[in-house]
Design an enzyme around this catalytic site. Structure first.
Site, PDB file in Angstrom:
ATOM      1  N   ARG A 146      -7.485  12.412  12.747  1.00 50.52           N
ATOM      2  CA  ARG A 146      -5.920  12.163  13.004  1.00 50.52           C
ATOM      3  C   ARG A 146      -5.239  13.524  13.003  1.00 50.52           C
ATOM      4  O   ARG A 146      -5.276  14.283  12.123  1.00 50.52           O
ATOM      5  CB  ARG A 146      -5.716  11.258  11.883  1.00 50.52           C
ATOM      6  N   ASP A 165       2.871  -1.130  11.909  1.00 51.28           N
ATOM      7  CA  ASP A 165       1.534  -1.377  11.409  1.00 51.28           C
ATOM      8  C   ASP A 165       1.094  -3.119  11.846  1.00 51.28           C
ATOM      9  O   ASP A 165       0.064  -3.405  11.736  1.00 51.28           O
ATOM     10  CB  ASP A 165       1.501  -1.337   9.839  1.00 51.28           C
ATOM     11  N   LYS A 199       0.790  -1.267  -0.063  1.00 49.65           N
ATOM     12  CA  LYS A 199      -0.034  -0.295  -0.094  1.00 49.65           C
ATOM     13  C   LYS A 199       0.867   1.280   0.169  1.00 49.65           C
ATOM     14  O   LYS A 199       0.700   2.205  -0.820  1.00 49.65           O
ATOM     15  CB  LYS A 199      -1.020  -0.217   1.208  1.00 49.65           C
ATOM     16  N   SER A 200       1.753   1.412   0.871  1.00 54.12           N
ATOM     17  CA  SER A 200       2.734   2.528   0.934  1.00 54.12           C
ATOM     18  C   SER A 200       3.388   2.638  -0.383  1.00 54.12           C
ATOM     19  O   SER A 200       3.507   3.868  -0.917  1.00 54.12           O
ATOM     20  CB  SER A 200       3.750   2.405   1.974  1.00 54.12           C
ATOM     21  N   GLY A 212      -4.597   8.011   5.832  1.00 48.05           N
ATOM     22  CA  GLY A 212      -3.738   9.148   6.122  1.00 48.05           C
ATOM     23  C   GLY A 212      -2.441   9.334   5.078  1.00 48.05           C
ATOM     24  O   GLY A 212      -1.846  10.693   5.101  1.00 48.05           O
ATOM     25  N   GLN A 259       4.949   9.299   6.782  1.00 49.91           N
ATOM     26  CA  GLN A 259       4.499  10.145   5.967  1.00 49.91           C
ATOM     27  C   GLN A 259       4.772  11.692   6.173  1.00 49.91           C
ATOM     28  O   GLN A 259       4.600  12.348   5.279  1.00 49.91           O
ATOM     29  CB  GLN A 259       2.912  10.094   6.657  1.00 49.91           C
TER      30      GLN A 259
HETATM   31  C1  S3P Z   1       2.820   4.920   6.119  1.00 48.78           C
HETATM   32  C2  S3P Z   1       3.625   5.295   7.459  1.00 48.78           C
HETATM   33  C3  S3P Z   1       3.201   4.751   8.540  1.00 48.78           C
HETATM   34  C4  S3P Z   1       2.169   3.677   8.453  1.00 48.78           C
HETATM   35  C5  S3P Z   1       1.136   3.906   7.502  1.00 48.78           C
HETATM   36  C6  S3P Z   1       1.799   4.010   6.188  1.00 48.78           C
HETATM   37  C7  S3P Z   1       3.443   5.490   4.778  1.00 48.78           C
HETATM   38  O1  S3P Z   1       2.433   6.073   9.194  1.00 48.78           O
HETATM   39  O2  S3P Z   1       1.670   3.452  10.020  1.00 48.78           O
HETATM   40  O3  S3P Z   1       0.373   2.813   7.515  1.00 48.78           O
HETATM   41  O4  S3P Z   1       2.841   4.916   3.925  1.00 48.78           O
HETATM   42  O5  S3P Z   1       4.063   6.296   4.619  1.00 48.78           O
HETATM   43  P1  S3P Z   1       3.272   7.261   9.901  1.00 48.78           P
HETATM   44  O6  S3P Z   1       3.712   8.057   8.778  1.00 48.78           O
HETATM   45  O7  S3P Z   1       2.285   7.969  10.798  1.00 48.78           O
HETATM   46  O8  S3P Z   1       4.168   6.782  10.893  1.00 48.78           O
END
Ligand code: S3P
Length: 464
Positions: free
Chosen positions: A137, A328, A37-38, A109, A184
Site C-alpha cells: 500500500r 469502506d 475500528k477507526s 493501514g 489516515q
Molecule cells: C481510516 C481511513 C480510511 C478508511 C480506513 C480507515 C482511518 O482510509 O478507508 O478503513 O481510520 O483513518 P484512508 O485514510 O486511506 O482514506
C-alpha cells in the site's frame, strides 16, 4: 541482521474459506455490531500519548486494533483490561520507549500511518512493517508531507513500507494541501503536529472522517477548528466509550435489504456525518432505514438503525464529494447493486484500488464470476442489476457452489457472504481469514440473525 519477530497473528498464512448460502428465512433480531475500528485505533494512540490512565469502554477486540495496542505497549503504554473497559496508562510524563525490533502492524493501514506520525517526532529510530497486503500500500502519501515537516522517513523504491524512521529531528508545523481525502494522512500529520513547532493544518479535497479532530479535545487538546493542531499541546487521560462501527453494521443492514421480509435493529451505531454515506445510499436505493434513540458517545453521534426489507431496491449513481463518507462500504454497495433494479455507477473511487486489496478488481471479478454484467473503470465500476426472485438468468443459477476469491480482504469477503444470503447458488469464498481484522464475530452474528454461512474447515472438522 536482526531477525524479524514472528507475527503472532499470522492471519495471512491462515487460509480460510467460507461457505455461504441463501438464508432459509427472513433475517430478524437485534444486534450491537462490533466497536468502531477507526475510533479504537485513535483512542489507544491518544491514551498512550496522554499523561495518566485513560479508560476506554468498548475498545474493538480485533486484529487491526490489537496491532496498534501491541505497538503502543512496546512503546511504553501499560494496557490492562478490567471487567468493563480497557485501561491505558499513558507515557505523557515520561516519553516513549525505543522499540528493540521493527513494529509489525499486520494488515492495518491505519495503525501504520497514524503511528508513523507519532514516531517521526521521537528521539529514537524505528522501523514499521506489516503483512504482504500492507507492504503493497502507498506510504509516500504520508512520508512526503512528514519530510516537509522536517522528519526523516524512508519508504522502499516503490513508495511502500517497511518505513524507516530516523528520530531526533525537530519538526515544524506545515499547512498541507493533501491531494487525497484520507483520514489516515490527515491524522498522521496532526499527530506529528502535536510535537512540531507552530501550527499544523491539513486541507483536503473532500471531507474524510474526522474522528481524530473530535477526539483530541476529549484528551484535553485545545485544537483550533478544522483539521489543525498547535505544537506542544499536552494530552491528559480521558474516559471514552466507542460506538458500534457503521462500516461493520453496514453488512447486516445490507443483509436486511437483500433477504425478503427481513427486519433488523442495530444498536449504538456511529452516525458521524463523515461516515454516513452508506445510510444515504440505502435511502437513495429506496430501502427502508430508520434511525432512533439518537445520542452521543463523547464527541461522536450515535443511534439505533432499523432496517426493514422493501421490494424494488434501485440502482444509483455515486461520485465526487460523496465518496469519502462511503469509501469502506463500497464493496458491500457493489454487491447490493447486483440485485438492484437498474444500473449502479460508482465514480471518483480510485482509492478503492489501494485498500487492503484492489477492491474494484476483487468485487468486479467476483460479480462477473457470478454471471453479473460489470464494467470496471480506473476510478469505479458500472454494475447492471439483476433483481430477483430466482435470478435464473445468472450464469451461477443451480445447486453447485461458485468459488469467489476475496483476496484476503475482510470487507470483500463479508460483502460476498452477505450477497450469498440472497442468491440461489451457494458461494465458497476464499481468502476470508482477514475478517478477523475488523469483525471477528461476523459469522456468529450473521447466523444469530438467521443467515447461513460457516467456515469450511471448521464445518469439516465438526462433521468428523
Ligand atoms: C481510516 C481511513 C480510511 C478508511 C480506513 C480507515 C482511518 O482510509 O478507508 O478503513 O481510520 O483513518 P484512508 O485514510 O486511506 O482514506
Amino acid at each position: 541482521m536482526r531477525r524479524k519477530k514472528a507475527l503472532p497473528l499470522a492471519v495471512a498464512e491462515r487460509p480460510v474459506t467460507l461457505l455461504a448460502q441463501q438464508a432459509p428465512a427472513p433475517l430478524a433480531g437485534e444486534l450491537r455490531p462490533p466497536s468502531d475500528k477507526s475510533i479504537s485505533h485513535r483512542a489507544v494512540i491518544l491514551a498512550m500519548l496522554a499523561e495518566g490512565e485513560s479508560r476506554i469502554e468498548g475498545l474493538l477486540m480485533a486484529e487491526d486494533v490489537d496491532a496498534t495496542a501491541r505497538a503502543c505497549g512496546v512503546l511504553g503504554a501499560r494496557l490492562r483490561q478490567d471487567e468493563n473497559a480497557t485501561l491505558v496508562d499513558g507515557t505523557g510524563g515520561r516519553g516513549l520507549n525505543a522499540p528493540a525490533e521493527p513494529l509489525d502492524m499486520g494488515n492495518s493501514g491505519t495503525a501504520m500511518r497514524l503511528l508513523a506520525g507519532v514516531l517521526v517526532a521521537q528521539p529514537f529510530d524505528t522501523t514499521i512493517t506489516g503483512d504482504a497486503s500492507l507492504l503493497r500500500r502507498p506510504m509516500e502519501r504520508i512520508a512526503a508531507p512528514l519530510r516537509k515537516m522536517g522528519a526523516v522517513i524512508r519508504t522502499r523504491p516503490n513508495g511502500c513500507a517497511p518505513l524507516e524512521i530516523e528520530g531526533g529531528r525537530r519538526l515544524r508545523g506545515i499547512r498541507y494541501h493533501s491531494p487525497v481525502a484520507s483520514a489516515q494522512v490527515k491524522s498522521c500529520l496532526l499527530l506529528a503536529g502535536l510535537h512540531a513547532a507552530g501550527e499544523t493544518v491539513v486541507i483536503e479535497p473532500g471531507a474524510s472522517r474526522d474522528h481524530t479532530e473530535r477526539m483530541l479535545p476529549v484528551f484535553g487538546v485545545d485544537s483550533p477548528p478544522g483539521a489543525s493542531v498547535r505544537g506542544g499541546s499536552r494530552l491528559t487521560a480521558a474516559e471514552l466509550a466507542i460506538p458500534a462501527d457503521p462500516s461493520s453494521a453496514a453488512f447486516m443492514m445490507a443483509a436486511a435489504c437483500l433477504v425478503p421480509e427481513s427486519e433488523l435493529r442495530l444498536r449504538d451505531v456511529g452516525l458521524n456525518p463523515t461516515r454516513s454515506g452508506f445510510l444515504q445510499a440505502l435511502e437513495s436505493m429506496g430501502c427502508d432505514v430508520r434511525i432512533s434513540a439518537r445520542g452521543r458517545f463523547g464527541g461522536e453521534p450515535v443511534g439505533n438503525v432499523e432496517v426493514r426489507w422493501r421490494a424494488g431496491m434501485k440502482g444509483i449513481t455515486l461520485g465526487g464529494g460523496a465518496i469519502p463518507a462511503i469509501i469502506d462500504e463500497l464493496p458491500m454497495l457493489m454487491a447490493m447493486a447486483a440485485l438492484a433494479d437498474g444500473e449502479t455507477r460508482i465514480r471518483d473511487a480510485q482509492e478503492l484500488r489501494v485498500k487492503e486489496s484492489d477492491r474494484i478488481a476483487v468485487m468486479g471479478s467476483g460479480l462477473q464470476a457470478l454471471g453479473f454484467r460489470v464494467r470496471m473503470r480506473p476510478d469505479g465500476i458500472d454494475i447492471e442489476g439483476q433483481p430477483g426472485p430466482g435470478r435464473q438468468n445468472q450464469a451461477s443459477g443451480g445447486e453447485e457452489s461458485v468459488t469467489i476469491d476475496a483476496a484476503g480482504d475482510h470487507r470483500c469477503a463479508m460483502s460476498f457472504c452477505i450477497l450469498a444470503q440472497a442468491l440461489e447458488r451457494p458461494l465458497r469464498i476464499r481468502g476470508a481469514a482477514q475478517i478477523d481484522t475488523s469483525y471477528p464475530g461476523f459469522l456468529a452474528d450473521l447466523t444469530q440473525l438467521g443467515g447461513l454461512a460457516k467456515n469450511e474447515q471448521e464445518a469439516a472438522n465438526h462433521a468428523r
